[in-house]
Design an enzyme around this catalytic site. Structure first.
Site, PDB file in Angstrom:
ATOM      1  N   HIS A 397       9.506  11.513 -15.012  1.00  0.00           N
ATOM      2  CA  HIS A 397       9.007  10.813 -13.995  1.00  0.00           C
ATOM      3  C   HIS A 397       9.276  11.608 -12.488  1.00  0.00           C
ATOM      4  CE1 HIS A 397       9.079   7.804 -10.641  1.00  0.00           C
ATOM      5  NE2 HIS A 397       8.028   7.347 -11.155  1.00  0.00           N
ATOM      6  N   ARG A 493      -3.227   6.602 -11.549  1.00  0.00           N
ATOM      7  CA  ARG A 493      -1.784   6.050 -11.970  1.00  0.00           C
ATOM      8  C   ARG A 493      -1.678   4.742 -11.357  1.00  0.00           C
ATOM      9  NH1 ARG A 493       0.257  11.460 -11.057  1.00  0.00           N
ATOM     10  NH2 ARG A 493       0.215  12.569 -13.002  1.00  0.00           N
ATOM     11  N   ARG A 540      -6.280   4.560 -14.877  1.00  0.00           N
ATOM     12  CA  ARG A 540      -5.748   4.470 -16.128  1.00  0.00           C
ATOM     13  C   ARG A 540      -5.083   2.892 -15.969  1.00  0.00           C
ATOM     14  NH1 ARG A 540      -0.844   8.305 -17.418  1.00  0.00           N
ATOM     15  NH2 ARG A 540       0.308   6.838 -15.972  1.00  0.00           N
ATOM     16  N   GLU A 639      -3.800  10.881 -26.794  1.00  0.00           N
ATOM     17  CA  GLU A 639      -2.213  10.951 -26.842  1.00  0.00           C
ATOM     18  C   GLU A 639      -1.545  10.824 -28.059  1.00  0.00           C
ATOM     19  OE1 GLU A 639      -1.005   9.199 -22.699  1.00  0.00           O
ATOM     20  OE2 GLU A 639      -2.201   7.667 -23.687  1.00  0.00           O
ATOM     21  N   GLY A 661      -4.307  13.422 -22.782  1.00  0.00           N
ATOM     22  CA  GLY A 661      -2.971  13.301 -22.226  1.00  0.00           C
ATOM     23  C   GLY A 661      -2.009  14.436 -22.930  1.00  0.00           C
ATOM     24  N   SER A 662      -2.017  15.541 -22.392  1.00  0.00           N
ATOM     25  CA  SER A 662      -1.241  16.562 -23.065  1.00  0.00           C
ATOM     26  C   SER A 662       0.171  16.626 -23.123  1.00  0.00           C
ATOM     27  CB  SER A 662      -1.826  18.111 -22.465  1.00  0.00           C
ATOM     28  OG  SER A 662      -1.324  17.921 -20.893  1.00  0.00           O
ATOM     29  N   ASN A 663       0.709  15.866 -22.211  1.00  0.00           N
ATOM     30  CA  ASN A 663       2.208  15.426 -22.094  1.00  0.00           C
ATOM     31  C   ASN A 663       2.459  14.741 -23.289  1.00  0.00           C
ATOM     32  OD1 ASN A 663       2.203  16.570 -19.729  1.00  0.00           O
ATOM     33  ND2 ASN A 663       2.077  15.023 -18.569  1.00  0.00           N
ATOM     34  N   ASP A 664       2.183  13.663 -23.598  1.00  0.00           N
ATOM     35  CA  ASP A 664       2.400  12.794 -24.713  1.00  0.00           C
ATOM     36  C   ASP A 664       1.890  13.214 -26.118  1.00  0.00           C
ATOM     37  OD1 ASP A 664       4.005  10.630 -24.023  1.00  0.00           O
ATOM     38  OD2 ASP A 664       2.244   9.607 -22.974  1.00  0.00           O
ATOM     39  N   CYS A 711      -6.089  15.510 -18.597  1.00  0.00           N
ATOM     40  CA  CYS A 711      -5.469  14.940 -17.641  1.00  0.00           C
ATOM     41  C   CYS A 711      -3.687  15.214 -17.525  1.00  0.00           C
ATOM     42  CB  CYS A 711      -5.568  13.723 -17.152  1.00  0.00           C
ATOM     43  SG  CYS A 711      -5.001  12.430 -18.330  1.00  0.00           S
TER      44      CYS A 711
END
Length: 776
Positions: A397, A493, A540, A639, A661-664, A711
């Site tokens: 975060h 967001r 989102r 994700e 969502g490349s992070n998740d 994103c």
């Protein structure tokens, strides 16, 4: 009505009458834990006192139009209100009830009691008022106790308490205060125990802090206590840090006095092996009883251990002391090294924040130092010059929000909250993850400052076929970013807007304030849609995890405690199980589109696990008349690996676009906690498995006529990923505001390369066609 509640009559469910502290004391006593006996003067007595003395209106008039940011006015108002409460005559029936209870507790003997404060919302996960009111120790005599209760009531209007309630939206007259009164433990040793490691948040450990004398020295941070780390399962010692104690608080001649501690005693370990094990065992039992990690205050007298308070550990770290400042390090010396999370270099004074309760301490230009941030920290993050955290990776975060705000951030330093001291001047180099002493002037070649300002007029921004969208969340940035060369918002967001509302939507709904939630969310959405009109803004839907929802006011009542919220009750699952709350978000979206005509606002569903979830969400949208309409687009976040395996079916389900969502997705494909500083180096979107998944999604989406985007943080961090996405045929890329221009240039160059390669292939083919056939 019985307004005196004995501990034997109280459970943890009696918070409204006994406050958090009183309810927990009763709960522990009834569960058989060693709690000194006592009773609680209930909050109803406090409210009755305000009414019968007629001072409520006077207090309200003092508070009316008070600017809590004006420190002088705030302190003056506090002094006037406390004087009003202290000089009012205690109603006879309330005073009589307190005297009777005290005499029953004394049983004809002279006793000393602790008179504590217990605000009706104190020590609750959603609103901790701990430390804002006062505690009085070694009080004796019935009349003195009655006067002390009145003093505790007045402490509800300490300046810090007024400020907290005002800035957090609490009605001053809806927050009550109960007063627990219990037999005083004349402790030889005392302290605090956490049933987890407060530095690492490791729940397999117990952390004990101990000092000599009464516990106020440890709780208030007046001394540096010993620290003992214990294995929760075996109760074996893991680590010991002994601190020198030169003084303590003890009762001398019936008064609490500062007493010197002999050097031999002060430099020795405060607790024996037996005491540590007994304390740890009690801590383990209390946690098992509450089924949640606890922050426990304890005391030892005559060889016996007493528990005098417990509360849930509701933040990542719930410590109550500051480390004594270390000797100043040389200018420019590297104090800490963590993960590079947000580019830039900034200097400022340290402000250590151990929980969201303390965010008001952060002033403009401070360096916010904490364990890890959550949405509750956002107001402080806006004021900070830079951010440093103990834990987390570059997709935590703190990292994501810092990049959006354009301020330097170093995460995963391990011990920033312990190593750094309030007021200490430091420099944070977010591009290297370094924390240095003093104000360091970094050479221009090394100071990668990514400002939020538009490009210089002379700079030519290329036009690209691939759309360049932006990831946003803070309404205050909408106008500024909309003026940049960006094609829309690819990820809007919800967290900034929801955190700004401040309350759990379920709490507002049950309170009959659903329209208020819808109106406030709609106002935020309108800000973005209006600023970017007619460019698309893809909202989102809320993707708070349960631990983040619990931090909202009232959230503890509705949210479960999950061991791993990252893969828990979030995203699409929530909308399907709680469609009434989902409809509040849809109502806000519809209001913006219909009342203000901003049809450029669209919807994206996060963390979709199954085709059935997406189908049921589609049914809700149909019922809300959002589909089928030609000017409304529905996107789905990709994700979860199941999205990749079943991408054909998802594309055929009626969605208009997918956003990776490349992070998740990276986290779940590689099995790496994206917030783990230990595995930060291994968390890489360029891993072949992740690249294969991204390529599959983009190519399959194109086959089905569905737009594709990405994103996550990858294109903002690795330029080669942006080039790779163009080669795969992605429709758009959504990036952080700080890299809009640079990514657009990278994309333009990649498109040019692809075009040149295609031209070369065409020329080669034409040559082959012009070549005369060979004669046999």
């Amino acid at each position: 009505m019985n307004t005196i509640l004995w501990f034997s009559e109280i459970t943890k469910d009696n918070v409204r009458e006994a406050g958090g502290k009183g309810a927990n004391l009763g709960e522990m006593a009834n569960a058989g834990f060693p709690v000194p006996p006592g009773f609680v003067v209930s909050s109803s007595d406090y409210f009755s006192f305000l009414g019968k003395t007629g001072i409520r209106e006077k207090i309200a008039s003092i508070l009316k139009n008070l600017d809590v940011e004006d420190n002088k006015a705030l302190n003056e108002a506090s002094w006037r209100i406390k004087e009003t409460i202290l000089t009012a005559k205690m109603p006879t029936e309330i005073a009589g009830a307190i005297v009777t209870a005290y005499e029953r507790l004394a049983r004809g003997k002279k006793i000393y009691v602790a008179v504590r404060s217990s605000a009706t919302a104190e020590d609750l996960p959603a609103a901790s008022f701990a430390g804002q009111q006062v505690t009085f120790l070694n009080v004796t005599g019935a009349e003195h106790v009655v006067n002390t209760v009145q003093a505790v009531w007045s402490s509800l209007f300490e300046a810090r308490a007024i400020f907290y309630r005002a800035t957090h939206g609490f009605d001053h007259f809806k927050v009550g205060i109960a007063v627990p009164i219990q037999i005083m433990v004349q402790s030889e040793k005392s302290g605090v125990m956490f049933t987890l490691d407060t530095v690492t948040n490791d729940e397999a450990k117990i952390e004990i802090e101990a000092g000599l004398g009464l516990g106020e020295t440890v709780v208030s941070g007046a001394i540096t206590p010993d620290r003992y780390l214990v294995d929760k399962k075996t109760l074996d010692m893991i680590d010991v840090k002994v601190a020198k104690q030169t003084w303590k608080i003890a009762m001398v001649d019936e008064k609490n006095r500062h007493v010197d501690v002999p050097p031999v005693e002060g430099e020795a370990r405060k607790l024996s092996e037996r005491e540590i094990k007994e304390l740890a065992e009690l801590g383990r039992q209390v946690e098992e009883h509450y089924r949640f990690p606890q922050d426990i205050e304890w005391a030892i007298a005559g060889g016996k251990i007493y528990l005098v308070q417990t509360r849930p550990v509701t933040t990542l770290k719930k410590a109550v002391r500051e480390e004594k400042p270390a000797a100043p390090a040389p200018e420019g010396k590297v104090l800490l090294e963590g993960v590079a999370a947000s580019f830039g270099v900034a200097s400022g004074p340290v402000r250590v924040i151990l929980s969201a309760d303390e965010i008001d301490k952060v002033k403009q230009g401070d360096v916010l130092v904490t364990t890890m941030t959550s949405p509750d920290y956002v107001p402080a993050m806006r004021r900070a010059a830079a951010i440093v955290t103990d834990t987390g990776g570059r997709t935590a975060h703190a990292a994501i929000v810092s990049r959006e705000l354009g301020i330097p951030c170093a995460v995963g330093t391990g011990s920033a909250t312990k190593t750094l001291s309030d007021g200490q001047l430091i420099t944070v180099d977010g591009s290297k993850g370094l924390v240095m002493s003093g104000e360091v002037k970094v050479p221009a070649a090394e100071a990668i400052e990514r400002k939020m300002a538009p490009p210089a007029p002379a700079e030519v921004v290329p036009v690209t076929a691939t759309k360049i969208y932006v990831n946003l969340g803070e309404p205050e940035l909408a106008e500024e970013v909309a003026a940049r060369p960006v094609d829309g918002v690819g990820l809007l967001r919800a967290e900034f807007m929801i955190a700004g509302i401040g309350e759990h939507p379920r709490a507002m709904m049950e309170d009959g304030r659903s329209d208020e939630f819808v109106d406030k969310l709609a106002a935020g959405l309108k800000t973005f849609a209006q600023a970017f009109f007619p460019r698309p803004v893809v909202y989102r839907a809320t993707d708070f995890k349960t631990n983040e929802y619990r931090n909202l006011k009232g959230g503890d009542k509705y949210e479960p405690v999950e061991g791993n919220p990252m893969i828990g009750y979030r995203g699409a699952s929530r909308y399907v199980k709680e469609p009434d709350l989902f409809r509040l978000e849809l109502a806000a979206l519809k209001k913006v589109r219909k009342e203000w005509g901003l049809k450029n606002l669209h919807l994206m569903i996060p963390f979709v696990r199954t085709l059935d979830e997406l189908s049921r969400i589609g049914q809700i949208l149909d019922l809300e008349a959002l589909r089928p309409t030609p000017d409304f687009k529905l996107w789905m976040m990709v994700e979860v690996p199941s999205n990749v395996f079943l991408i054909d079916e998802f594309c055929r389900s009626g969605i208009d676009g997918v956003s990776i969502g490349s992070n998740d997705l990276t986290q779940l494909i590689l099995g790496i906690d994206r917030d783990s500083e230990l595995l930060a180096a291994e968390f890489d979107e360029r891993n072949p498995a992740v690249v294969m998944a991204i390529k599959t999604v983009i190519e399959k989406a194109e086959e089905h006529g569905v737009t594709s985007s990405l994103c996550g943080q990858a294109p903002s961090v690795y330029p080669e990923i942006a080039e790779m996405l163009v080669e795969f045929g992605i429709t758009s890329i959504s990036v952080n505001p700080d890299v809009i221009e640079s990514v657009r240039k990278i994309v333009a160059a990649a498109e040019q390369k692809i075009l040149l390669r295609r031209l070369e292939r065409i020329e080669k083919l034409e040559k082959q066609l012009r070549k005369p056939p060979e004669v046999a």
